[in-house]
Design an enzyme around this catalytic site. Structure first.
Site, PDB file in Angstrom:
ATOM      1  CB  ALA A  10     -18.117 -56.861  -8.715  1.00  0.00           C
ATOM      2  NE  ARG A  15     -15.494 -72.242  -7.318  1.00  0.00           N
ATOM      3  CZ  ARG A  15     -15.413 -72.138  -6.363  1.00  0.00           C
ATOM      4  NH1 ARG A  15     -15.321 -73.002  -6.007  1.00  0.00           N
ATOM      5  NH2 ARG A  15     -14.863 -71.074  -5.175  1.00  0.00           N
ATOM      6  CG  ASN A 224     -17.189 -69.413  -4.290  1.00  0.00           C
ATOM      7  OD1 ASN A 224     -17.740 -68.278  -4.116  1.00  0.00           O
ATOM      8  ND2 ASN A 224     -17.086 -69.786  -3.508  1.00  0.00           N
TER       9      ASN A 224
HETATM   10  C1  UD1 Z   1     -12.592 -63.180   0.987  1.00  0.00           C
HETATM   11  C2  UD1 Z   1     -11.380 -62.786   1.867  1.00  0.00           C
HETATM   12  C3  UD1 Z   1     -10.943 -63.614   2.735  1.00  0.00           C
HETATM   13  C4  UD1 Z   1     -12.312 -64.543   3.388  1.00  0.00           C
HETATM   14  C5  UD1 Z   1     -13.002 -64.635   2.411  1.00  0.00           C
HETATM   15  C6  UD1 Z   1     -14.920 -65.508   2.906  1.00  0.00           C
HETATM   16  C7  UD1 Z   1     -10.435 -60.947   0.709  1.00  0.00           C
HETATM   17  C8  UD1 Z   1      -8.953 -60.739  -0.287  1.00  0.00           C
HETATM   18  N1  UD1 Z   1     -10.499 -61.801   1.395  1.00  0.00           N
HETATM   19  O1  UD1 Z   1     -11.723 -64.158  -0.178  1.00  0.00           O
HETATM   20  O2  UD1 Z   1     -10.230 -63.317   3.749  1.00  0.00           O
HETATM   21  O3  UD1 Z   1     -11.462 -65.541   4.301  1.00  0.00           O
HETATM   22  O4  UD1 Z   1     -13.860 -63.089   2.126  1.00  0.00           O
HETATM   23  O5  UD1 Z   1     -15.240 -65.977   1.610  1.00  0.00           O
HETATM   24  O6  UD1 Z   1     -11.182 -60.010   0.678  1.00  0.00           O
HETATM   25  N2  UD1 Z   1     -15.670 -59.223  -4.906  1.00  0.00           N
HETATM   26  C9  UD1 Z   1     -15.493 -57.865  -5.763  1.00  0.00           C
HETATM   27  N3  UD1 Z   1     -15.096 -57.380  -6.159  1.00  0.00           N
HETATM   28  C10 UD1 Z   1     -13.753 -57.791  -6.709  1.00  0.00           C
HETATM   29  C11 UD1 Z   1     -14.007 -59.041  -5.530  1.00  0.00           C
HETATM   30  C12 UD1 Z   1     -14.559 -60.095  -5.159  1.00  0.00           C
HETATM   31  O7  UD1 Z   1     -17.093 -57.170  -6.074  1.00  0.00           O
HETATM   32  O8  UD1 Z   1     -12.771 -56.945  -6.997  1.00  0.00           O
HETATM   33  C13 UD1 Z   1     -16.690 -59.036  -4.220  1.00  0.00           C
HETATM   34  C14 UD1 Z   1     -16.916 -61.408  -5.114  1.00  0.00           C
HETATM   35  O9  UD1 Z   1     -18.258 -61.144  -5.861  1.00  0.00           O
HETATM   36  C15 UD1 Z   1     -17.170 -61.960  -3.456  1.00  0.00           C
HETATM   37  C16 UD1 Z   1     -16.863 -61.392  -2.418  1.00  0.00           C
HETATM   38  O10 UD1 Z   1     -16.575 -59.733  -3.118  1.00  0.00           O
HETATM   39  O11 UD1 Z   1     -18.702 -61.867  -2.885  1.00  0.00           O
HETATM   40  C17 UD1 Z   1     -15.289 -61.824  -1.852  1.00  0.00           C
HETATM   41  O12 UD1 Z   1     -14.436 -62.203  -3.232  1.00  0.00           O
HETATM   42  P1  UD1 Z   1     -13.575 -63.351  -3.743  1.00  0.00           P
HETATM   43  O13 UD1 Z   1     -12.587 -63.032  -4.188  1.00  0.00           O
HETATM   44  O14 UD1 Z   1     -14.453 -64.495  -3.188  1.00  0.00           O
HETATM   45  O15 UD1 Z   1     -12.345 -63.287  -1.809  1.00  0.00           O
HETATM   46  P2  UD1 Z   1     -12.325 -65.065  -1.326  1.00  0.00           P
HETATM   47  O16 UD1 Z   1     -11.350 -65.432  -2.049  1.00  0.00           O
HETATM   48  O17 UD1 Z   1     -13.363 -65.770  -0.769  1.00  0.00           O
HETATM   49 CA    CA Z   2     -15.239 -66.582  -1.496  1.00  0.00          CA
END
Ligand code: UD1
Ligand code: CA
Length: 455
Positions: A10, A15, A224
């Protein structure tokens, strides 16, 4: 064990600086999300649930399939919130969480992870990192048992020293997941509902958190930005090149070889540099492919040779046949055994019988060419009258002279010959010679025009 898979897709992917949703950016010719779905399917789950938000309509349109359940996450409030959107659709014993922007995850790694999961056990995929900046840290107790995951931004200085990072991929008991997610709070530095907080809840409820690692850290690498995307692409290509070499293919340079689809190969295949294979490509034993060829949705049978700079799309090269250099074979091109297509020859919907030859500079479209027929240099089939396409039939052992225009529909029977420079508009019978060009006139004593002298 029944399995539901939830794929998080989602996020916006700011970036990437792109109008295209991040998960649709391609690696090896397929979207990142497409790769994850492909791997998910191999685990034979009862359901695949894709959580979409940014660009939801485009993502759904591009990937729609009967076995996919798309779930909308209207606002991106965190990974825990994202999974919670799918919970009403889940019913399996085990729920595996994957990410639409982590495309290289290997099925074998996921299988190992799933083996560690159970009704009282969460299985977590972790990775040892030289630079864990940005990753959630795996917090273990003095016995080495996982206690929690702390996000980088929430970690203490001591926790930031932990080099074991969370990949985000985990398998949890389905019966527990909904209840854990309902207890999440967003009281943290990022104000998000963290999926990672379910780990501490599992421990609190007396479950064991088992961990597994990927064989290769690139499997869990997300993209990313376009730099990371290119790194994933290269890694995928190197991995594919190695697999093909292990199966009996000699690659002149594995770093200059790209596969964007599915390739099956035989043994003793030789592939020169800058070859791109796209779609479904089947390469049998002893095939040779010269440099700078693009081969798409084609089958190359035993001993076929594709010479330099050829483009094949939807072609079938029979045993021992060859094409190029600079051949263009468009959909429906079939070369039977030992047929030969030379330089600057374009085929479309053209069937060349065994040992037939079209050596130079031809367009052969919508045509059936019999065995051993020889097509002279510069010959074209005039297959299109501006409205309809028509077929040209050329029998076995026909000899088409150089620079013929074969105006379809036309039928040139077995063993017939056509004279060089002919425009063939009528059928030619078996064994006949057709001469369809104006007769030559020689004018004696011809005076060439002369320039007027300068005045
Ligand atoms: C997340 C993990 C972190 C891990 C890292 C690895 C969490 C809280 N943290 O952090 O522990 O080390 O991934 O890359 O889970 N997404 C959604 N909806 C949302 C939020 C995110 O679909 O509301 C999807 C994003 O598109 C992405 C993925 O989930 O593909 C990860 O989300 P992101 O916010 O990038 O998490 P990180 O901060 O990287
Ligand atoms: Ca991430």
């Amino acid at each position: 064990m029944s399995l539901d898979i939830v794929i998080l897709a989602a996020g916006q992917g700011t970036r990437m600086r792109s109008a295209l949703p991040k998960v649709l950016h391609p690696v090896a010719g397929a979207s990142m999300l497409g790769h994850v779905i492909h791997s998910a399917r191999q685990l034979k789950p009862q359901g695949i649930h894709v959580v979409i938000g940014h660009g939801a309509e485009v993502v759904r349109e591009r990937l729609a399939a009967g076995d996919l359940n798309f779930v909308i996450q209207a606002e991106q409030l965190g990974t825990g919130h994202a999974v919670a959107q799918a919970v009403p659709a889940l019913s399996a014993n085990t729920v595996l969480i994957l990410y639409g922007d982590v495309p290289l995850i290997e099925v074998s790694t996921l299988q190992r992870l799933l083996e560690r999961s159970g009704p009282d056990q969460v299985a977590l995929l972790t990775v040892e990192l030289n630079d864990p900046t940005g990753y959630g840290r795996i917090v273990r107790n003095t016995d080495g048992l996982v206690q929690a995951i702390v996000e980088h931004k929430d970690a203490s200085a001591a926790q930031k020293l932990i080099r074991e990072g969370n990949t985000g991929i985990l398998a949890v008991p389905g019966a527990r997941l909904g209840e854990w997610l309902s207890r999440l709070s967003n009281d943290n530095v990022q104000g998000e509902y963290y999926l990672t907080d379910v780990i501490a809840m599992a421990v609190g409820d007396g479950l064991v958190v088992a961990t597994e690692q990927p064989l290769d850290a690139m499997e869990v690498q997300g993209a990313n930005d376009r730099i990371q995307l290119a790194e994933l692409e290269r890694h995928y290509q190197v991995r594919t090149a190695r697999r093909l070499m292990a199966q009996g293919v000699s690659l002149r340079d594995p770093a200059r070889f790209d596969v964007r689809g599915e390739v099956t190969v035989g043994r003793d295949v030789q592939i020169d540099i800058n070859v791109i294979l796209e779609g479904q490509v089947v390469i049998e034993d002893n095939v040779q492919i010269g440099p700078n060829c693009v081969i798409r949705n084609s089958t190359l049978c035993n001993g076929a040779i594709v010479k330099a700079n050829s483009h094949l799309d939807g072609a079938l090269l029979g045993e021992g046949s060859d094409c190029g250099p600079y051949a263009r074979l468009r959909p429906g091109s079939v070369l039977e055994a030992r047929a030969h297509v030379g330089n600057f020859v374009e085929l479309k919907n053209a069937h060349l019988g065994e040992d037939a030859k079209a050596g130079h500079l031809s367009y052969l479209g919508d045509t059936d060419i019999g065995a051993r027929a020889n097509i002279g240099a510069g010959t074209i089939t005039c297959n299109y009258d501006g409205v309809n396409k028509h077929r040209t039939l050329i029998g076995a052992d026909v000899f088409i002279g150089s620079n013929n225009a074969l105006v379809a529909p036309v039928d040139i029977s077995k063993g017939a010959t056509t004279a060089a420079g002919s425009t063939i508009t009528q059928n030619v019978g078996s064994g006949e010679l057709a001469v369809a060009r104006s007769r030559q006139r020689n004018i004696a004593g011809w005076q060439r025009p002369e320039k007027a002298p300068n005045t």
